[in-house]
Scaffold this motif. Structure first.
Motif, PDB file in Angstrom:
ATOM      1  N   TYR A 236       0.836  -1.203   0.000  1.00 34.40           N
ATOM      2  CA  TYR A 236       0.000   0.000   0.000  1.00 34.40           C
ATOM      3  C   TYR A 236       0.869   1.251   0.000  1.00 34.40           C
ATOM      4  O   TYR A 236       0.638   2.196  -0.777  1.00 34.40           O
ATOM      5  CB  TYR A 236      -0.936  -0.008   1.210  1.00 34.40           C
ATOM      6  CG  TYR A 236      -1.617   1.317   1.477  1.00 34.40           C
ATOM      7  CD1 TYR A 236      -2.363   1.952   0.495  1.00 34.40           C
ATOM      8  CD2 TYR A 236      -1.491   1.949   2.712  1.00 34.40           C
ATOM      9  CE1 TYR A 236      -2.985   3.171   0.730  1.00 34.40           C
ATOM     10  CE2 TYR A 236      -2.105   3.168   2.961  1.00 34.40           C
ATOM     11  CZ  TYR A 236      -2.846   3.772   1.965  1.00 34.40           C
ATOM     12  OH  TYR A 236      -3.454   4.975   2.199  1.00 34.40           O
ATOM     13  N   ALA A 237       1.891   1.270   0.828  1.00 31.47           N
ATOM     14  CA  ALA A 237       2.755   2.447   0.924  1.00 31.47           C
ATOM     15  C   ALA A 237       3.463   2.718  -0.393  1.00 31.47           C
ATOM     16  O   ALA A 237       3.548   3.874  -0.839  1.00 31.47           O
ATOM     17  CB  ALA A 237       3.775   2.256   2.052  1.00 31.47           C
ATOM     18  N   GLU A 238       3.978   1.672  -1.046  1.00 33.05           N
ATOM     19  CA  GLU A 238       4.717   1.927  -2.288  1.00 33.05           C
ATOM     20  C   GLU A 238       3.787   2.321  -3.428  1.00 33.05           C
ATOM     21  O   GLU A 238       4.146   3.167  -4.257  1.00 33.05           O
ATOM     22  CB  GLU A 238       5.588   0.734  -2.665  1.00 33.05           C
ATOM     23  CG  GLU A 238       4.882  -0.528  -3.035  1.00 33.05           C
ATOM     24  CD  GLU A 238       5.852  -1.696  -3.202  1.00 33.05           C
ATOM     25  OE1 GLU A 238       7.072  -1.519  -2.944  1.00 33.05           O
ATOM     26  OE2 GLU A 238       5.394  -2.798  -3.587  1.00 33.05           O
ATOM     27  N   LEU A 239       2.580   1.764  -3.483  1.00 30.44           N
ATOM     28  CA  LEU A 239       1.638   2.173  -4.516  1.00 30.44           C
ATOM     29  C   LEU A 239       1.144   3.595  -4.285  1.00 30.44           C
ATOM     30  O   LEU A 239       1.075   4.409  -5.220  1.00 30.44           O
ATOM     31  CB  LEU A 239       0.450   1.213  -4.556  1.00 30.44           C
ATOM     32  CG  LEU A 239       0.684  -0.113  -5.279  1.00 30.44           C
ATOM     33  CD1 LEU A 239      -0.422  -1.102  -4.950  1.00 30.44           C
ATOM     34  CD2 LEU A 239       0.777   0.108  -6.786  1.00 30.44           C
TER      35      LEU A 239
ATOM     36  N   ARG B  39       5.273 -10.247  -7.081  1.00 34.00           N
ATOM     37  CA  ARG B  39       6.530 -10.977  -7.173  1.00 34.00           C
ATOM     38  C   ARG B  39       7.008 -11.128  -8.612  1.00 34.00           C
ATOM     39  O   ARG B  39       8.056 -11.725  -8.863  1.00 34.00           O
ATOM     40  CB  ARG B  39       6.393 -12.347  -6.500  1.00 34.00           C
ATOM     41  CG  ARG B  39       6.505 -12.216  -4.975  1.00 34.00           C
ATOM     42  CD  ARG B  39       5.780 -13.304  -4.219  1.00 34.00           C
ATOM     43  NE  ARG B  39       5.960 -13.207  -2.783  1.00 34.00           N
ATOM     44  CZ  ARG B  39       5.463 -12.237  -2.001  1.00 34.00           C
ATOM     45  NH1 ARG B  39       4.787 -11.232  -2.547  1.00 34.00           N
ATOM     46  NH2 ARG B  39       5.661 -12.226  -0.691  1.00 34.00           N
ATOM     47  N   GLN B  40       6.247 -10.573  -9.539  1.00 35.96           N
ATOM     48  CA  GLN B  40       6.632 -10.611 -10.946  1.00 35.96           C
ATOM     49  C   GLN B  40       7.421  -9.351 -11.312  1.00 35.96           C
ATOM     50  O   GLN B  40       7.222  -8.279 -10.737  1.00 35.96           O
ATOM     51  CB  GLN B  40       5.389 -10.719 -11.835  1.00 35.96           C
ATOM     52  CG  GLN B  40       4.465 -11.879 -11.498  1.00 35.96           C
ATOM     53  CD  GLN B  40       5.140 -13.221 -11.587  1.00 35.96           C
ATOM     54  OE1 GLN B  40       5.864 -13.497 -12.555  1.00 35.96           O
ATOM     55  NE2 GLN B  40       4.922 -14.067 -10.583  1.00 35.96           N
ATOM     56  N   ALA B  41       8.296  -9.494 -12.309  1.00 35.75           N
ATOM     57  CA  ALA B  41       9.127  -8.358 -12.727  1.00 35.75           C
ATOM     58  C   ALA B  41       8.271  -7.197 -13.219  1.00 35.75           C
ATOM     59  O   ALA B  41       8.654  -6.025 -13.074  1.00 35.75           O
ATOM     60  CB  ALA B  41      10.096  -8.808 -13.819  1.00 35.75           C
ATOM     61  N   ARG B  42       7.109  -7.493 -13.774  1.00 35.68           N
ATOM     62  CA  ARG B  42       6.286  -6.423 -14.334  1.00 35.68           C
ATOM     63  C   ARG B  42       5.865  -5.408 -13.276  1.00 35.68           C
ATOM     64  O   ARG B  42       5.724  -4.221 -13.572  1.00 35.68           O
ATOM     65  CB  ARG B  42       5.049  -7.001 -15.023  1.00 35.68           C
ATOM     66  CG  ARG B  42       4.236  -5.908 -15.706  1.00 35.68           C
ATOM     67  CD  ARG B  42       2.985  -6.403 -16.367  1.00 35.68           C
ATOM     68  NE  ARG B  42       2.247  -5.287 -16.932  1.00 35.68           N
ATOM     69  CZ  ARG B  42       1.041  -5.366 -17.453  1.00 35.68           C
ATOM     70  NH1 ARG B  42       0.416  -6.541 -17.504  1.00 35.68           N
ATOM     71  NH2 ARG B  42       0.447  -4.298 -17.937  1.00 35.68           N
ATOM     72  N   TYR B  43       5.652  -5.857 -12.075  1.00 35.36           N
ATOM     73  CA  TYR B  43       5.205  -4.947 -11.021  1.00 35.36           C
ATOM     74  C   TYR B  43       6.264  -3.887 -10.731  1.00 35.36           C
ATOM     75  O   TYR B  43       5.966  -2.680 -10.703  1.00 35.36           O
ATOM     76  CB  TYR B  43       4.883  -5.743  -9.760  1.00 35.36           C
ATOM     77  CG  TYR B  43       4.523  -4.874  -8.574  1.00 35.36           C
ATOM     78  CD1 TYR B  43       3.342  -4.136  -8.559  1.00 35.36           C
ATOM     79  CD2 TYR B  43       5.364  -4.796  -7.469  1.00 35.36           C
ATOM     80  CE1 TYR B  43       3.013  -3.343  -7.468  1.00 35.36           C
ATOM     81  CE2 TYR B  43       5.036  -4.009  -6.374  1.00 35.36           C
ATOM     82  CZ  TYR B  43       3.863  -3.283  -6.380  1.00 35.36           C
ATOM     83  OH  TYR B  43       3.538  -2.494  -5.305  1.00 35.36           O
ATOM     84  N   GLN B  44       7.487  -4.294 -10.539  1.00 39.72           N
ATOM     85  CA  GLN B  44       8.561  -3.332 -10.269  1.00 39.72           C
ATOM     86  C   GLN B  44       8.788  -2.415 -11.468  1.00 39.72           C
ATOM     87  O   GLN B  44       9.046  -1.220 -11.308  1.00 39.72           O
ATOM     88  CB  GLN B  44       9.851  -4.072  -9.915  1.00 39.72           C
ATOM     89  CG  GLN B  44       9.800  -4.806  -8.592  1.00 39.72           C
ATOM     90  CD  GLN B  44       9.575  -3.878  -7.405  1.00 39.72           C
ATOM     91  OE1 GLN B  44      10.017  -2.723  -7.421  1.00 39.72           O
ATOM     92  NE2 GLN B  44       8.879  -4.360  -6.381  1.00 39.72           N
ATOM     93  N   GLU B  45       8.669  -2.968 -12.672  1.00 38.98           N
ATOM     94  CA  GLU B  45       8.841  -2.143 -13.864  1.00 38.98           C
ATOM     95  C   GLU B  45       7.723  -1.106 -13.968  1.00 38.98           C
ATOM     96  O   GLU B  45       7.957   0.054 -14.331  1.00 38.98           O
ATOM     97  CB  GLU B  45       8.840  -3.045 -15.101  1.00 38.98           C
ATOM     98  CG  GLU B  45       9.054  -2.316 -16.418  1.00 38.98           C
ATOM     99  CD  GLU B  45      10.436  -1.697 -16.563  1.00 38.98           C
ATOM    100  OE1 GLU B  45      10.671  -1.044 -17.594  1.00 38.98           O
ATOM    101  OE2 GLU B  45      11.283  -1.858 -15.654  1.00 38.98           O
TER     102      GLU B  45
END
Length: 335
Positions: A164-167, A319-325
């Motif tokens: 929640y904090a990072e979003l 946990r997928q790379a797409r989220y961080q990207e």
């Protein structure tokens, strides 16, 4: 069937709309899980929907949004509204199934038309995932109740708070993406198909909101893979989606998971511990059942299953790379 105290008000509405004081037939409509009283009435051989709002708030915004949508061909024709009496009469839609492959094309086009309408009014409430992006005592109170309600394990509660904090730190809110929005399309009951045309009903939650909120909850029902997502967004934007548009859409979908985890675990648990040992269907399977109208979210056990399905999908997605990207792309765009 109609409350005695509303009888004269309904007669006024019928006279104003059709020049008659009564109807030929009436039956209760139970879909949609609304607190309002909703009836199918027949006048001069034609069916209509009579809706009596039982809550005390002013329905002006609701009726304005509904009329604007009806005039744009998105909602059934509005024959009558009374702000004073909290009554509306609209066309009745005889429903047929809308197959998911058709919905994948038809619904983003409907949302494109909706979001292009003149801006709706803001509302004094927010029942969508963008509630988490606001500030104030209402949000603080809900977060406190959720985080102290022990519906998640301590480890999961920590992860929920971290995500929640990072979003909330990255996702832009109250910007140029705010558009006329329906805000209650996570319920398939609010999307009717007559065999030719999709119609959106139940405009009580309509207000100015981030376009991606409507897009994300509708996508939960009809987008099942990357190719479907591209087709869905291309139909909505009228062109292949940009990197930023796909990233923002992806983050909104994770915000939806966070919000419905919080909302449905809180509502379904009633303050009692949640049994996490019971298996739950996958997120995709649960939405298949919802789309087929096999699920009743008025049931507390179903609320818990729905909240858990959202949580398990969120844990998998982040946990997928797409989220961080997606976080990187959205954070890098100037606001």
């Amino acid at each position: 069937m109609i409350p005695q105290e509303k009888s004269e008000a309904v007669s006024r509405g019928l006279r104003d709309a059709f020049g008659v004081s009564g109807f030929d037939d009436i039956s209760v409509l139970t879909g949609g899980h609304t607190s309002s009283l909703v009836f199918r009435i027949v006048v001069a051989g034609s069916p209509y929907v009579l809706k009596i709002i039982t809550r005390a708030e002013d329905p002006t915004r609701h009726y304005n949004c509904m009329r604007a949508a009806a005039e744009a061909g998105l909602a059934p024709r509005v024959w009558y509204t009374s702000v004073e009496d909290h009554i509306s009469i609209t066309d009745f839609v005889t429903v047929q199934p809308l197959p998911v492959p058709q919905a994948l094309v038809r619904l983003p086009a409907v949302l494109r038309t909706l979001h292009a309408l003149p801006a709706f009014e803001r509302a004094p409430f927010n029942t969508t995932c963008t509630f988490l992006l606001g500030k104030g005592p209402a949000l603080d109170g809900f977060l406190h109740r959720f985080q102290n309600g022990h519906t998640l394990s301590p480890a999961d509660a920590g992860e929920w708070a971290a995500r929640y904090a990072e979003l909330a730190a990255v996702y832009p809110y109250d910007d140029a993406e705010m558009v006329a929005s329906h805000n209650d399309l996570f319920k398939p009951d609010n999307i009717l198909f007559d065999g030719r045309h999709p119609w959106l009903i139940d405009w009580e939650a309509a207000f100015l909101n981030d376009r991606y909120a409507d897009l994300a909850v509708v996508a939960n029902h009809v987008v099942t893979n990357d190719a479907g997502e591209l087709a869905f967004l291309q139909e909505y934007f009228g062109a292949p989606p940009s990197e930023y548009q796909r990233a923002r859409f992806h983050l909104m979908r994770q915000l939806v998971h966070l919000f419905y985890t919080m909302a449905f675990l809180t509502l379904g648990s009633g303050g009692q511990p949640v049994d996490w040992s019971e298996p739950v269907p996958t997120f995709r399977e649960y939405h298949r059942r919802m789309w087929a109208h096999e699920v009743d979210l008025a049931d507390n056990a179903q609320k818990l299953i729905y909240g858990r399905a959202h949580w398990e999908q969120l844990v998998e997605n982040v946990r997928q790379a797409r989220y961080q990207e997606a976080l990187r792309i959205v954070a890098a765009r100037p606001v």
